[in-house]
Design a protein around this motif. Structure first.
Motif, PDB file in Angstrom:
ATOM      1  N   PHE A 145      -0.244   0.682   6.462  1.00 40.82           N
ATOM      2  CA  PHE A 145       0.105  -0.734   6.376  1.00 40.82           C
ATOM      3  C   PHE A 145      -1.055  -1.488   5.740  1.00 40.82           C
ATOM      4  O   PHE A 145      -2.219  -1.267   6.086  1.00 40.82           O
ATOM      5  CB  PHE A 145       0.387  -1.287   7.773  1.00 40.82           C
ATOM      6  CG  PHE A 145       1.018  -2.654   7.801  1.00 40.82           C
ATOM      7  CD1 PHE A 145       2.357  -2.827   7.468  1.00 40.82           C
ATOM      8  CD2 PHE A 145       0.289  -3.768   8.177  1.00 40.82           C
ATOM      9  CE1 PHE A 145       2.955  -4.082   7.503  1.00 40.82           C
ATOM     10  CE2 PHE A 145       0.870  -5.027   8.225  1.00 40.82           C
ATOM     11  CZ  PHE A 145       2.205  -5.190   7.885  1.00 40.82           C
ATOM     12  N   MET A 146      -0.748  -2.367   4.795  1.00 44.73           N
ATOM     13  CA  MET A 146      -1.754  -3.223   4.160  1.00 44.73           C
ATOM     14  C   MET A 146      -1.313  -4.673   4.297  1.00 44.73           C
ATOM     15  O   MET A 146      -0.134  -4.983   4.106  1.00 44.73           O
ATOM     16  CB  MET A 146      -1.905  -2.888   2.678  1.00 44.73           C
ATOM     17  CG  MET A 146      -2.421  -1.498   2.364  1.00 44.73           C
ATOM     18  SD  MET A 146      -2.551  -1.292   0.554  1.00 44.73           S
ATOM     19  CE  MET A 146      -3.187   0.387   0.464  1.00 44.73           C
ATOM     20  N   TRP A 147      -2.269  -5.524   4.612  1.00 42.68           N
ATOM     21  CA  TRP A 147      -1.987  -6.955   4.742  1.00 42.68           C
ATOM     22  C   TRP A 147      -2.874  -7.718   3.752  1.00 42.68           C
ATOM     23  O   TRP A 147      -4.098  -7.557   3.755  1.00 42.68           O
ATOM     24  CB  TRP A 147      -2.265  -7.436   6.164  1.00 42.68           C
ATOM     25  CG  TRP A 147      -1.942  -8.894   6.378  1.00 42.68           C
ATOM     26  CD1 TRP A 147      -2.777  -9.956   6.250  1.00 42.68           C
ATOM     27  CD2 TRP A 147      -0.664  -9.437   6.760  1.00 42.68           C
ATOM     28  NE1 TRP A 147      -2.110 -11.128   6.525  1.00 42.68           N
ATOM     29  CE2 TRP A 147      -0.813 -10.827   6.837  1.00 42.68           C
ATOM     30  CE3 TRP A 147       0.586  -8.867   7.043  1.00 42.68           C
ATOM     31  CZ2 TRP A 147       0.234 -11.680   7.186  1.00 42.68           C
ATOM     32  CZ3 TRP A 147       1.630  -9.709   7.384  1.00 42.68           C
ATOM     33  CH2 TRP A 147       1.455 -11.103   7.466  1.00 42.68           C
ATOM     34  N   CYS A 148      -2.242  -8.565   2.941  1.00 39.17           N
ATOM     35  CA  CYS A 148      -2.954  -9.321   1.911  1.00 39.17           C
ATOM     36  C   CYS A 148      -2.433 -10.753   1.925  1.00 39.17           C
ATOM     37  O   CYS A 148      -1.359 -11.035   1.382  1.00 39.17           O
ATOM     38  CB  CYS A 148      -2.727  -8.661   0.541  1.00 39.17           C
ATOM     39  SG  CYS A 148      -3.539  -9.477  -0.844  1.00 39.17           S
ATOM     40  N   GLN A 149      -3.160 -11.662   2.563  1.00 44.62           N
ATOM     41  CA  GLN A 149      -2.700 -13.053   2.686  1.00 44.62           C
ATOM     42  C   GLN A 149      -3.732 -14.024   2.144  1.00 44.62           C
ATOM     43  O   GLN A 149      -4.929 -13.904   2.411  1.00 44.62           O
ATOM     44  CB  GLN A 149      -2.392 -13.402   4.142  1.00 44.62           C
ATOM     45  CG  GLN A 149      -1.908 -14.847   4.308  1.00 44.62           C
ATOM     46  CD  GLN A 149      -1.505 -15.189   5.726  1.00 44.62           C
ATOM     47  OE1 GLN A 149      -1.527 -14.346   6.622  1.00 44.62           O
ATOM     48  NE2 GLN A 149      -1.119 -16.437   5.953  1.00 44.62           N
ATOM     49  N   TRP A 150      -3.253 -15.020   1.419  1.00 44.26           N
ATOM     50  CA  TRP A 150      -4.106 -16.071   0.846  1.00 44.26           C
ATOM     51  C   TRP A 150      -5.305 -15.467   0.124  1.00 44.26           C
ATOM     52  O   TRP A 150      -6.432 -15.933   0.249  1.00 44.26           O
ATOM     53  CB  TRP A 150      -4.557 -17.036   1.934  1.00 44.26           C
ATOM     54  CG  TRP A 150      -3.450 -17.885   2.478  1.00 44.26           C
ATOM     55  CD1 TRP A 150      -2.307 -18.256   1.847  1.00 44.26           C
ATOM     56  CD2 TRP A 150      -3.380 -18.467   3.786  1.00 44.26           C
ATOM     57  NE1 TRP A 150      -1.524 -19.027   2.669  1.00 44.26           N
ATOM     58  CE2 TRP A 150      -2.152 -19.179   3.869  1.00 44.26           C
ATOM     59  CE3 TRP A 150      -4.231 -18.466   4.892  1.00 44.26           C
ATOM     60  CZ2 TRP A 150      -1.755 -19.877   5.002  1.00 44.26           C
ATOM     61  CZ3 TRP A 150      -3.836 -19.149   6.023  1.00 44.26           C
ATOM     62  CH2 TRP A 150      -2.622 -19.852   6.089  1.00 44.26           C
ATOM     63  N   LEU A 151      -5.030 -14.403  -0.603  1.00 46.99           N
ATOM     64  CA  LEU A 151      -6.069 -13.732  -1.388  1.00 46.99           C
ATOM     65  C   LEU A 151      -5.755 -13.782  -2.875  1.00 46.99           C
ATOM     66  O   LEU A 151      -6.596 -14.195  -3.685  1.00 46.99           O
ATOM     67  CB  LEU A 151      -6.210 -12.275  -0.932  1.00 46.99           C
ATOM     68  CG  LEU A 151      -7.108 -11.379  -1.789  1.00 46.99           C
ATOM     69  CD1 LEU A 151      -8.541 -11.914  -1.794  1.00 46.99           C
ATOM     70  CD2 LEU A 151      -7.073  -9.938  -1.295  1.00 46.99           C
ATOM     71  N   LEU A 152      -4.533 -13.403  -3.244  1.00 48.74           N
ATOM     72  CA  LEU A 152      -4.176 -13.371  -4.661  1.00 48.74           C
ATOM     73  C   LEU A 152      -4.242 -14.753  -5.291  1.00 48.74           C
ATOM     74  O   LEU A 152      -4.469 -14.876  -6.497  1.00 48.74           O
ATOM     75  CB  LEU A 152      -2.776 -12.775  -4.839  1.00 48.74           C
ATOM     76  CG  LEU A 152      -2.582 -11.334  -4.349  1.00 48.74           C
ATOM     77  CD1 LEU A 152      -1.174 -10.855  -4.706  1.00 48.74           C
ATOM     78  CD2 LEU A 152      -3.633 -10.397  -4.918  1.00 48.74           C
ATOM     79  N   MET A 153      -4.055 -15.799  -4.504  1.00 50.05           N
ATOM     80  CA  MET A 153      -4.119 -17.157  -5.037  1.00 50.05           C
ATOM     81  C   MET A 153      -5.523 -17.526  -5.509  1.00 50.05           C
ATOM     82  O   MET A 153      -5.688 -18.500  -6.265  1.00 50.05           O
ATOM     83  CB  MET A 153      -3.641 -18.173  -3.991  1.00 50.05           C
ATOM     84  CG  MET A 153      -4.504 -18.261  -2.751  1.00 50.05           C
ATOM     85  SD  MET A 153      -3.800 -19.370  -1.482  1.00 50.05           S
ATOM     86  CE  MET A 153      -3.993 -20.977  -2.263  1.00 50.05           C
ATOM     87  N   GLU A 184      -6.684 -10.363  14.665  1.00 52.49           N
ATOM     88  CA  GLU A 184      -6.688 -10.691  16.085  1.00 52.49           C
ATOM     89  C   GLU A 184      -5.319 -11.180  16.554  1.00 52.49           C
ATOM     90  O   GLU A 184      -4.828 -10.773  17.611  1.00 52.49           O
ATOM     91  CB  GLU A 184      -7.726 -11.780  16.366  1.00 52.49           C
ATOM     92  CG  GLU A 184      -7.784 -12.172  17.845  1.00 52.49           C
ATOM     93  CD  GLU A 184      -8.709 -13.346  18.109  1.00 52.49           C
ATOM     94  OE1 GLU A 184      -9.368 -13.334  19.157  1.00 52.49           O
ATOM     95  OE2 GLU A 184      -8.763 -14.268  17.268  1.00 52.49           O
ATOM     96  N   GLY A 185      -4.682 -12.031  15.762  1.00 46.68           N
ATOM     97  CA  GLY A 185      -3.442 -12.647  16.204  1.00 46.68           C
ATOM     98  C   GLY A 185      -2.192 -11.826  15.969  1.00 46.68           C
ATOM     99  O   GLY A 185      -1.183 -12.033  16.643  1.00 46.68           O
ATOM    100  N   VAL A 186      -2.249 -10.858  15.027  1.00 43.49           N
ATOM    101  CA  VAL A 186      -1.049 -10.121  14.665  1.00 43.49           C
ATOM    102  C   VAL A 186      -1.264  -8.609  14.627  1.00 43.49           C
ATOM    103  O   VAL A 186      -0.610  -7.849  15.358  1.00 43.49           O
ATOM    104  CB  VAL A 186      -0.508 -10.586  13.286  1.00 43.49           C
ATOM    105  CG1 VAL A 186       0.766  -9.822  12.928  1.00 43.49           C
ATOM    106  CG2 VAL A 186      -0.251 -12.086  13.273  1.00 43.49           C
ATOM    107  N   LEU A 187      -2.146  -8.162  13.756  1.00 43.85           N
ATOM    108  CA  LEU A 187      -2.226  -6.739  13.429  1.00 43.85           C
ATOM    109  C   LEU A 187      -2.620  -5.855  14.604  1.00 43.85           C
ATOM    110  O   LEU A 187      -2.095  -4.738  14.753  1.00 43.85           O
ATOM    111  CB  LEU A 187      -3.198  -6.526  12.265  1.00 43.85           C
ATOM    112  CG  LEU A 187      -2.853  -7.275  10.964  1.00 43.85           C
ATOM    113  CD1 LEU A 187      -3.870  -6.939   9.881  1.00 43.85           C
ATOM    114  CD2 LEU A 187      -1.438  -6.939  10.501  1.00 43.85           C
TER     115      LEU A 187
END
Length: 287
Positions: A161-169, A102-105
């Protein structure tokens, strides 16, 4: 992956030299202790299902606006080189309540697939994003997938485009590497994967946090850790092993020191990656 083993001569005649095995430390050794590795997935599922379907539940509070502002600038810059200034098919992994979409993509993508395993969070994303005038105004469509990222099917060379945030942690090294190895082949020609994560510093090294967000160490007891805060070099090691090349890297810092540093990595498939992912970099200790 077991630690790498090397053999070296220890003396004696050249044709009958004794050898000893020298065990090389790797990042995988961080997961040797059963207090860390056993029950990791179960703890994470329990943790995320207990979080509210709101911004505080998704971020812990106090960081979302600054995080989105930084991400907006980064994605806007990346999108400038695309046709019409927009990416085509986009994947938002661990999309949660749709905060980043919502805020970026949606401002820079024609279509976004949101993947989230917590049903109540995905439902909140649906309510915010589709249907509605905001989606139509920005010319972005959405699809919602209630699935774990580990099980989501990723078509070959499909995503621009792929977005991956606060997931791998929230994934072990083994699961993070497995996911990254699956994401690489799904990147379209001239496409990219962006990973954004909290990062530790070289002096602190990689460490683990409990469900309360506080430092967790072996022997602390309780239910065990739920997240891992890796160093930038630790992430770079994972990317290399997965056959991904770091095209760009940015560090988001809070001048007031109230929130953690976050690293944003722009990744593309590495054409030089000829080995199998698991056979690549062995890792480094002081990172």
């Amino acid at each position: 992956m077991p630690p790498a083993a090397k053999r070296r001569k220890t003396g004696g005649a050249a044709d009958a030299a004794e050898e000893e095995v020298v065990v090389e430390w790797t990042y995988d050794r961080l997961w040797d202790d059963p207090e860390i590795s056993q029950g990791w997935h179960t703890r994470n599922v329990k943790f995320w299902r207990s979080q509210g379907a709101d911004v505080r539940g998704a971020t812990g509070g106090g960081v979302s606006q600054r995080d989105l502002a930084f991400s907006k600038g980064a994605v806007a810059t990346l999108a400038k080189g695309r046709s019409g200034g927009r990416f085509g098919p986009t994947l938002d992994l661990g999309a949660g309540i749709g905060r980043v979409t919502e805020g970026v993509l949606r401002h820079h993508c024609e279509h976004v697939d949101l993947v989230e395993f917590v049903q109540k969070h995905l439902q909140k994303a649906k309510e915010k994003l589709s249907p509605g005038p905001a989606a139509k105004k920005k010319g972005c469509s959405f699809a919602f997938h209630n699935a774990a990222v580990q099980k989501f099917d990723i078509p070959a060379r499909h995503y621009d485009f792929m977005w991956c945030q606060w997931l791998l942690m929230y994934l072990t090294d083994a699961d993070a590497l497995s996911l990254l190895c699956r994401l690489g082949p799904g990147i379209a020609a001239d496409g990219m994967l962006v990973v954004k994560e909290n990062v530790s510093t070289p002096d602190k090294l990689t460490y683990f946090d409990g469900a309360d967000g506080e430092l967790w160490e072996v022997g602390d007891g309780g239910s065990g850790p739920v997240s891992v805060v890796r160093t930038e070099l630790h992430y770079e090691d994972l990317f290399q092993r997965a056959g991904l090349l770091v095209k760009d890297q940015q560090l988001q810092q809070d001048p007031a020191g109230k929130t953690m540093d976050m690293a944003l990595f722009v990744l593309v498939p590495d054409p030089r990656a000829l080995e199998t992912p698991s056979a690549k970099s062995k890792g480094r200790r002081k990172a």
